[in-house]
Design a protein around this motif. Structure first.
Motif, mmCIF file in Angstrom:
data_model
loop_
_atom_site.group_PDB
_atom_site.id
_atom_site.type_symbol
_atom_site.label_atom_id
_atom_site.label_comp_id
_atom_site.label_asym_id
_atom_site.label_seq_id
_atom_site.Cartn_x
_atom_site.Cartn_y
_atom_site.Cartn_z
ATOM 1 N N THR A 10 0.825 -1.217 0.000
ATOM 2 C CA THR A 10 0.000 0.000 0.000
ATOM 3 C C THR A 10 0.857 1.265 0.000
ATOM 4 O O THR A 10 0.481 2.268 -0.602
ATOM 5 N N ARG A 11 2.011 1.206 0.656
ATOM 6 C CA ARG A 11 2.908 2.368 0.665
ATOM 7 C C ARG A 11 3.511 2.582 -0.717
ATOM 8 O O ARG A 11 3.699 3.722 -1.143
ATOM 9 N N TRP A 12 3.818 1.482 -1.424
ATOM 10 C CA TRP A 12 4.323 1.615 -2.790
ATOM 11 C C TRP A 12 3.276 2.256 -3.693
ATOM 12 O O TRP A 12 3.613 3.066 -4.561
ATOM 13 N N ILE A 13 2.023 1.899 -3.486
ATOM 14 C CA ILE A 13 0.939 2.511 -4.263
ATOM 15 C C ILE A 13 0.890 4.015 -3.981
ATOM 16 O O ILE A 13 0.757 4.832 -4.894
ATOM 17 N N GLY A 14 1.007 4.383 -2.729
ATOM 18 C CA GLY A 14 1.010 5.798 -2.364
ATOM 19 C C GLY A 14 2.161 6.550 -3.024
ATOM 20 O O GLY A 14 1.979 7.663 -3.530
ATOM 21 N N LEU A 15 3.333 5.944 -3.034
ATOM 22 C CA LEU A 15 4.482 6.586 -3.687
ATOM 23 C C LEU A 15 4.260 6.713 -5.189
ATOM 24 O O LEU A 15 4.637 7.720 -5.794
#
Length: 117
Positions: free
Chosen positions: A100-105
């Motif tokens: 999910t953090r990769w998606i945010g980035l």
């Protein structure tokens, strides 16, 4: 626009390096109090010095950016420091990054792309 992007990426890298050095400095720092031994340990902490130098460099680059470019375009570009921070947390501190953090980035980078168009 390429000059602004290059300067912004450099400024964000300096900010991220400053935060990494600060994290490293605080990892080994004593609890702060007004005793000479403790103050001396802070004043001789190389990571703290490098943190200050990195953040000062970022501030000076930011001064230049603010003087020469539109704020409405320049300020959102500082969000790249989040990207560099997450990458540093993975490479320097060995943290695992959830999907999910990769998606945010990805959305930060995509948003910056649309901002510059």
């Amino acid at each position: 626009m390429l000059k602004l992007l290059s300067l912004s990426l450099l400024q964000c890298l300096c900010l991220a390096f400053g935060q990494v050095f600060l994290k490293l400095a605080m990892k080994n720092a004593q609890k702060f109090c007004f005793e000479w031994n403790v103050i001396k340990s802070y004043l001789t902490n190389w990571n703290l010095l490098f943190s200050g130098l990195s953040m000062t460099s970022a501030m000076l680059i930011w001064f230049y950016i603010l003087k020469h470019f539109e704020f409405s375009v320049a300020y959102p570009l500082t969000s790249f420091s989040y990207v560099f921070g997450v990458l540093a947390s993975m490479w320097v501190f060995g943290e695992s990054i959830p999907f999910t953090r990769w998606i945010g980035l990805f959305f930060i980078v995509l948003g910056t792309f649309f901002l510059l168009k």
